[in-house]
Design an enzyme around this catalytic site. Structure first.
Site, short mmCIF file in Angstrom:
data_model
loop_
_atom_site.label_atom_id
_atom_site.label_comp_id
_atom_site.label_asym_id
_atom_site.label_seq_id
_atom_site.Cartn_x
_atom_site.Cartn_y
_atom_site.Cartn_z
N TYR A 152 1.18 -1.13 -0.26
CA TYR A 152 0.45 0.12 -0.24
C TYR A 152 1.07 1.26 0.28
CZ TYR A 152 -3.50 3.63 1.90
OH TYR A 152 -4.17 4.95 1.29
N LYS A 156 1.44 4.48 -2.79
CA LYS A 156 1.13 6.40 -2.18
C LYS A 156 2.32 6.49 -2.75
CE LYS A 156 -3.10 5.38 -1.66
NZ LYS A 156 -4.00 6.83 -2.27
P1 NAP Z 1 -14.23 4.87 1.41
O1 NAP Z 1 -14.81 5.58 1.89
O2 NAP Z 1 -13.04 2.86 0.76
O3 NAP Z 1 -13.93 5.04 -0.52
C1 NAP Z 1 -13.00 4.09 -1.25
C2 NAP Z 1 -14.15 4.65 -2.91
O4 NAP Z 1 -13.23 4.31 -4.50
C3 NAP Z 1 -15.27 4.13 -3.17
O5 NAP Z 1 -16.19 4.98 -3.59
C4 NAP Z 1 -15.36 3.34 -4.27
O6 NAP Z 1 -16.66 3.22 -4.81
C5 NAP Z 1 -14.27 3.58 -5.11
N1 NAP Z 1 -13.52 3.01 -5.78
C6 NAP Z 1 -12.95 1.32 -5.17
N2 NAP Z 1 -12.84 0.72 -5.96
C7 NAP Z 1 -13.14 1.37 -7.06
C8 NAP Z 1 -12.83 0.83 -8.22
N3 NAP Z 1 -12.13 -0.48 -8.68
N4 NAP Z 1 -13.71 1.25 -9.61
C9 NAP Z 1 -14.44 2.56 -9.57
N5 NAP Z 1 -14.55 3.19 -7.95
C10 NAP Z 1 -14.05 2.30 -7.02
O7 NAP Z 1 -12.23 5.22 1.26
P2 NAP Z 1 -11.54 6.59 1.41
O8 NAP Z 1 -11.02 7.16 2.81
O9 NAP Z 1 -12.13 7.51 1.19
O10 NAP Z 1 -10.11 6.65 0.40
C11 NAP Z 1 -10.24 6.94 -0.36
C12 NAP Z 1 -8.70 8.03 -0.88
O11 NAP Z 1 -7.89 8.27 -0.11
C13 NAP Z 1 -7.76 6.73 -1.38
O12 NAP Z 1 -7.31 6.56 -2.55
C14 NAP Z 1 -7.89 5.73 -0.05
O13 NAP Z 1 -6.51 5.17 -0.23
C15 NAP Z 1 -7.10 8.13 0.27
N6 NAP Z 1 -6.49 7.53 1.94
C16 NAP Z 1 -7.55 7.62 3.15
C17 NAP Z 1 -7.48 7.36 4.35
C18 NAP Z 1 -8.07 6.75 5.23
O14 NAP Z 1 -7.78 6.42 6.42
N7 NAP Z 1 -9.38 6.58 4.88
C19 NAP Z 1 -6.04 7.68 4.59
C20 NAP Z 1 -4.82 8.29 3.79
C21 NAP Z 1 -5.29 8.81 1.55
P3 NAP Z 1 -17.22 2.24 -5.32
O15 NAP Z 1 -17.35 0.55 -3.96
O16 NAP Z 1 -18.67 1.92 -5.52
O17 NAP Z 1 -16.44 1.45 -6.50
#
Ligand code: NAP
Length: 253
Positions: A152, A156
Site C-alpha cells: 500500500y 502511494k
Molecule cells: P472509501 O470510503 O473506501 O472510498 C473509496 C472510494 O473508491 C469509494 O467511492 C469506492 O466506490 C471507490 N472505488 C474503489 N474501487 C473502485 C473501482 N474499482 N472503480 C471505481 N471506484 C472504486 O475510502 P476513502 O478513505 O474515502 O479513500 C479515498 C482515498 O483516500 C483513497 O485513495 C485512499 O487511499 C486515500 N486515503 C484514505 C485514508 C483513510 O484513512 N481513510 C488515509 C489516507 C489516504 P465503489 O466501491 O462504489 O466503487
C-alpha cells in the site's frame, strides 16, 4: 452562444473522501461528474445534492475497466472539466510482505497505480483545454513506510512520484497539480482493508478523534479555491492525535 458550463469530476464519489468532496463542492455551486462502481450510492448522493441546484452527472463504472474508462473520458466533450479529483484508492490487508495474498497485492496495484495513472493520463487533454486543476489523493503512506503495509505504501509513493512528475512535465500548460496526503480518516477505507471485518476496522479509529472525510474535503476545496496563479503542491493533513501512521495517542476507554 452561451459558454459551456464547467464540471468537477470526482472518482470514488460513492463513499468517504470522494463523497464528502462532492457535498462540499456542490455547496460552492460546482457541477459534478461522479464516478464509482455502486450506482445506488451515487444515486442517493445525487438526490442529497438536489437542493444545491447544481448539475450532477453519474458515471457508474469500474475504474479497472480500461475500455469503459477511456470511453467515459472520450464522451466528456460537452463537459469541460475545471478539475479532476483522482481519489479512488484502497488498501487490502495488513500482512507482512511475504504473507500477503497475491489477490490483495494485485488489487492495490491495479487500482492505486494502474487505474490512478490512467485517470491522470486521460484527464490531461481535458485539463489542458481548461487550464484546469488535477487533485490526486495520496496518503501519509506515500511519505513513509509502515510495518505490514509495504505494498500500500508503495502504491502511494507512486502517487507521490506522479504528482511531482506531472508538475515538472506539465509546466507551462497552466494545469495545477495538487497532492492531498491524509493520515487516518474514518471512512469505509478500513472495512475494505480488513475485507468487511467491521470490528477490526473500528479499532483503527478507537481512542482518539480521527479525521472525518469532511476535513479532507475542506482541504481539497482550499486548494481548488486559490487564485489561478497559486498552486498548492501538497497538503499533509492528519488527526491532531497522529504524527506518523503508527504513532497515535490513544486514550484508554
Ligand atoms: P472509501 O470510503 O473506501 O472510498 C473509496 C472510494 O473508491 C469509494 O467511492 C469506492 O466506490 C471507490 N472505488 C474503489 N474501487 C473502485 C473501482 N474499482 N472503480 C471505481 N471506484 C472504486 O475510502 P476513502 O478513505 O474515502 O479513500 C479515498 C482515498 O483516500 C483513497 O485513495 C485512499 O487511499 C486515500 N486515503 C484514505 C485514508 C483513510 O484513512 N481513510 C488515509 C489516507 C489516504 P465503489 O466501491 O462504489 O466503487
Amino acid at each position: 452562444m452561451e459558454p459551456m458550463e464547467s464540471y468537477v469530476l470526482i472518482t470514488g464519489a460513492s463513499s468517504g473522501i470522494g463523497r464528502a468532496t462532492a457535498v462540499r463542492l456542490a455547496k460552492e455551486k460546482k457541477n459534478l461528474i461522479l464516478v464509482a462502481r455502486r450506482q445506488e450510492k451515487l444515486s442517493a448522493l445525487e438526490k442529497e445534492l438536489k437542493p444545491e441546484g447544481v448539475k450532477v452527472v453519474l458515471r457508474p463504472l469500474d475504474l479497472l475497466d480500461r475500455k469503459a474508462l477511456e470511453k467515459m473520458f472520450n464522451e466528456l466533450k460537452e463537459f469541460p472539466l475545471e478539475a479532476v479529483i483522482n481519489n479512488a484508492g484502497k488498501a487490502l490487508g495488513r500482512d507482512p510482505l511475504d504473507k500477503a495474498s497475491d489477490e490483495d497485492l494485485q488489487g492495490m496495484i491495479d487500482l492505486n497505480i494502474s487505474a490512478f495513472l490512467r485517470v491522470v493520463l486521460l484527464s490531461i487533454p481535458h485539463l489542458k483545454k481548461t487550464q484546469g486543476h488535477l487533485v490526486n489523493i495520496g496518503s501519509i503512506a506515500g511519505l513513509e513506510i509502515y510495518e505490514n503495509g509495504a505494498t500500500y505504501c508503495g502504491t502511494k509513493h507512486f502517487v507521490h512520484a506522479i504528482n511531482q512528475g506531472a508538475r515538472i512535465d506539465l509546466l507551462g500548460s497552466g494545469i495545477r497539480v495538487t497532492e492531498i496526503n491524509p493520515g487516518n480518516v474514518d471512512t469505509e477505507f478500513s472495512v475494505v482493508r480488513y475485507h468487511g471485518d467491521t470490528e477490526k476496522a473500528k479499532k483503527v479509529y478507537q481512542g482518539y478523534e480521527p479525521l472525518h472525510a469532511e476535513d479532507v474535503a475542506e482541504a481539497i476545496w482550499y486548494a481548488l479555491s486559490r487564485p489561478k496563479h497559486v498552486n498548492i503542491q501538497q497538503i499533509v493533513i492528519v488527526p491532531t492525535a497522529q504524527t506518523t501512521t503508527g504513532k497515535i495517542a490513544r486514550k484508554e476507554s
